[in-house]
Design a protein around this motif. Structure first.
Motif, PDB file in Angstrom:
ATOM      1  N   UNK A   1       0.850  -1.172  -0.026  1.00 53.12           N
ATOM      2  CA  UNK A   1       0.017  -0.024   0.035  1.00 53.12           C
ATOM      3  C   UNK A   1       0.895   1.356   0.120  1.00 53.12           C
ATOM      4  N   UNK A   2       1.923   1.254   0.722  1.00 51.61           N
ATOM      5  CA  UNK A   2       2.694   2.432   0.947  1.00 51.61           C
ATOM      6  C   UNK A   2       3.564   2.656  -0.346  1.00 51.61           C
TER       7      UNK A   2
ATOM      8  N   UNK B   1       4.133   6.115  -5.371  1.00 49.91           N
ATOM      9  CA  UNK B   1       4.506   6.058  -6.730  1.00 49.91           C
ATOM     10  C   UNK B   1       3.430   6.879  -7.592  1.00 49.91           C
ATOM     11  N   UNK B   2       2.337   7.070  -7.013  1.00 47.37           N
ATOM     12  CA  UNK B   2       1.587   7.822  -7.779  1.00 47.37           C
ATOM     13  C   UNK B   2       1.161   9.217  -7.072  1.00 47.37           C
TER      14      UNK B   2
ATOM     15  N   UNK C   1      13.249  -4.722   2.023  1.00 43.96           N
ATOM     16  CA  UNK C   1      11.947  -3.821   2.100  1.00 43.96           C
ATOM     17  C   UNK C   1      11.390  -4.110   0.765  1.00 43.96           C
ATOM     18  N   UNK C   2      10.091  -3.609   0.491  1.00 37.57           N
ATOM     19  CA  UNK C   2       9.392  -3.748  -0.705  1.00 37.57           C
ATOM     20  C   UNK C   2       9.798  -2.675  -1.638  1.00 37.57           C
ATOM     21  N   UNK C   3      10.521  -2.780  -2.638  1.00 30.93           N
ATOM     22  CA  UNK C   3      10.884  -1.835  -3.636  1.00 30.93           C
ATOM     23  C   UNK C   3       9.849  -1.639  -4.869  1.00 30.93           C
ATOM     24  N   UNK C   4       9.125  -2.642  -5.251  1.00 31.80           N
ATOM     25  CA  UNK C   4       8.598  -2.403  -6.358  1.00 31.80           C
ATOM     26  C   UNK C   4       7.421  -3.373  -6.376  1.00 31.80           C
ATOM     27  N   UNK C   5       6.503  -3.248  -7.060  1.00 31.31           N
ATOM     28  CA  UNK C   5       5.085  -4.008  -7.067  1.00 31.31           C
ATOM     29  C   UNK C   5       4.489  -4.035  -8.470  1.00 31.31           C
TER      30      UNK C   5
ATOM     31  N   UNK D   1       9.861   5.702  -4.985  1.00 29.20           N
ATOM     32  CA  UNK D   1      10.483   6.736  -5.607  1.00 29.20           C
ATOM     33  C   UNK D   1      12.087   6.452  -5.181  1.00 29.20           C
ATOM     34  N   UNK D   2      12.458   5.907  -4.171  1.00 27.58           N
ATOM     35  CA  UNK D   2      13.695   5.655  -3.634  1.00 27.58           C
ATOM     36  C   UNK D   2      14.627   4.721  -4.624  1.00 27.58           C
ATOM     37  N   UNK D   3      13.649   3.785  -5.445  1.00 28.76           N
ATOM     38  CA  UNK D   3      14.358   2.953  -6.251  1.00 28.76           C
ATOM     39  C   UNK D   3      14.065   2.848  -7.754  1.00 28.76           C
ATOM     40  N   UNK D   4      13.317   4.009  -7.897  1.00 28.68           N
ATOM     41  CA  UNK D   4      12.941   4.043  -9.406  1.00 28.68           C
ATOM     42  C   UNK D   4      14.269   4.464 -10.623  1.00 28.68           C
TER      43      UNK D   4
END
Length: 426
Positions: free
Chosen positions: A275-276, A281-282, A315-319, A342-345
């Motif tokens: 969810x976070x 991201x949007x 941690x979850x970087x992308x989904x 945003x930290x992993x884009x």
């Protein structure tokens, strides 16, 4: 009786039977061109390793049409001599280097790690096993490189006793989803799968059948090994005539999975992080709320197709999420949302998780995915405008923004309107 014939004699008889035939496995120039397009983009002068090249039909095309510098490997020296002759006649002698070597032992100065942009293996990986080939050959690829490996597969979930008996004696087959699972387990992602047309079998088998017929089982002076080769080939041809609809050749375009990101299905413990990530991201929380709503829809939610990519710290970087939709009356999958924190884009996390969830869909036997997204991003995964397949949305949107990806071309592609789960509100 042929039980006393050693493997080397059988192999030599097989090669002799195939000498000067157009092909040594099902294929065609048209299929090679199509697979080359699926494997791209490539450098201007791609370094190609053609393994089990035979007399080099594919090597010649890759050198002539892709401008490739081809290293062509085979154990049978007469095939390599034939390729050298053909390359010289076509003015390609400086583009094709032949090497007599065993594809299971590609060591030494001629095969350093990271030295090829494309590995090509049409109908040859069975010699060492598909999974072994995928696992062992990856080290030879340069960054961004790809492998094209074809493999014979079941095209039915219930093969007949006759077909199964033959293939159990001649190398057990997997289904398409099982073969995909083997590629993923060996460390690759699937860029494309092409089930080769029946005409590719004719291109191989018609000349071979003529060769077998002209040789004759009882021709005088045949060695026991050649008698075995003729009998085995006649059985193979007969099985294809009777059971050909039950199996086929599938050509896989594969790339090594990005080692920077661990991808996996989400767990209950990930929900807050998912969810976070979507919220961050949007511009709004709409996509994050969409995931929560879809998770509560039993008809739409497919638990194994909600995927995360982990950052190095866990941690979850992308989904990425695939849910059940329909095209016309046929089941399909909708890809949405795709989100990267945003930290992993711009570091490959989003691509890694999309490739992983698409691989899982292939493994689970899904056939079609649709996406509404940026037309400059999703084609890298194989998506094309859905309108090319006769698929359309139920709302106004630029044609190039609605895309489709066929995961399994062994079944008809459905046509008609996309019907999304109610949570999408369209």
């Amino acid at each position: 009786m042929t039980d006393h014939i050693d493997d080397a004699s059988r192999t030599e008889a097989f090669f002799t039977l195939h000498h000067r035939l157009p092909r040594q496995s099902p294929g065609s120039d048209a299929t090679t061109r199509r697979l080359l397009a699926l494997a791209g983009p490539l450098p201007d002068r791609p370094r190609v390793l053609d393994l089990g090249c035979g007399p080099g039909r594919a090597a010649l095309l890759l050198a002539a049409e892709a401008g490739a510098e081809v290293t062509a490997v085979d154990l049978h020296q007469p095939f390599l001599d034939e390729l050298d002759e053909a390359a010289k006649a076509r003015g390609l002698g400086n583009r094709i280097r032949t090497v007599r070597a065993d594809m299971v032992d590609l060591a030494g100065p001629g095969f350093p790690a990271g030295s090829f942009d494309l590995i090509w293996a049409e109908g040859s990986a069975y010699c060492i096993g598909f999974a072994t080939a995928v696992r062992e050959w990856q080290r030879l690829l340069a960054p961004g490189g790809a492998m094209m490996i074809s493999e014979c597969v079941w095209t039915t979930d219930a093969p007949s006793a006759g077909a199964r008996d033959f293939w159990d004696r001649n190398g057990s087959l997997r289904t398409l989803p099982e073969t995909t699972a083997a590629a993923v387990a060996a460390g690759c992602t699937v860029s494309a799968v092409l089930l080769q047309p029946d005409s590719d079998w004719d291109t191989y088998y018609v000349p071979l059948a003529e060769r077998v017929e002209s040789a004759g089982l009882t021709a005088p002076g045949l060695s026991p090994a050649m008698e075995w080769a003729l009998a085995a080939t006649r059985e193979e041809l007969a099985v294809r005539r009777e059971h050909g609809a039950e199996y086929g050749y599938a050509a896989y375009v594969l790339r090594p999975a990005d080692p920077r990101w661990t991808t996996r299905p989400e767990t209950a413990a990930d929900r807050e992080a998912v969810h976070a990530v979507n919220s961050a991201a949007f511009p709004t929380r709409d996509e994050a709320d969409l995931v929560d709503t879809l998770r509560a829809d039993a008809e739409a939610w497919l638990p194994h197709l909600s995927y995360v990519a982990e950052a190095p710290d866990g941690s979850v970087a992308a989904y990425a999420l695939l849910t059940r939709c329909r095209v016309g009356d046929a089941p399909a999958l909708a890809l949405a949302p795709v989100a990267t924190s945003p930290a992993h884009q711009r570091q490959g996390a989003g691509q890694a998780v999309v490739r992983a969830v698409l691989d899982e869909a292939r493994v689970r036997g899904e056939a079609l995915v649709v996406v509404l997204g940026h037309p400059d991003y999703y084609p890298r995964f194989g998506f094309v405008p859905a309108s090319r397949q006769g698929i359309r949305p139920g709302f106004e949107v630029p044609d190039e923004a609605i895309m489709a990806l066929v995961l399994d071309d062994s079944v008809p592609v459905p046509v008609g309107m996309i019907r999304y789960p109610a949570a999408f509100g369209v």
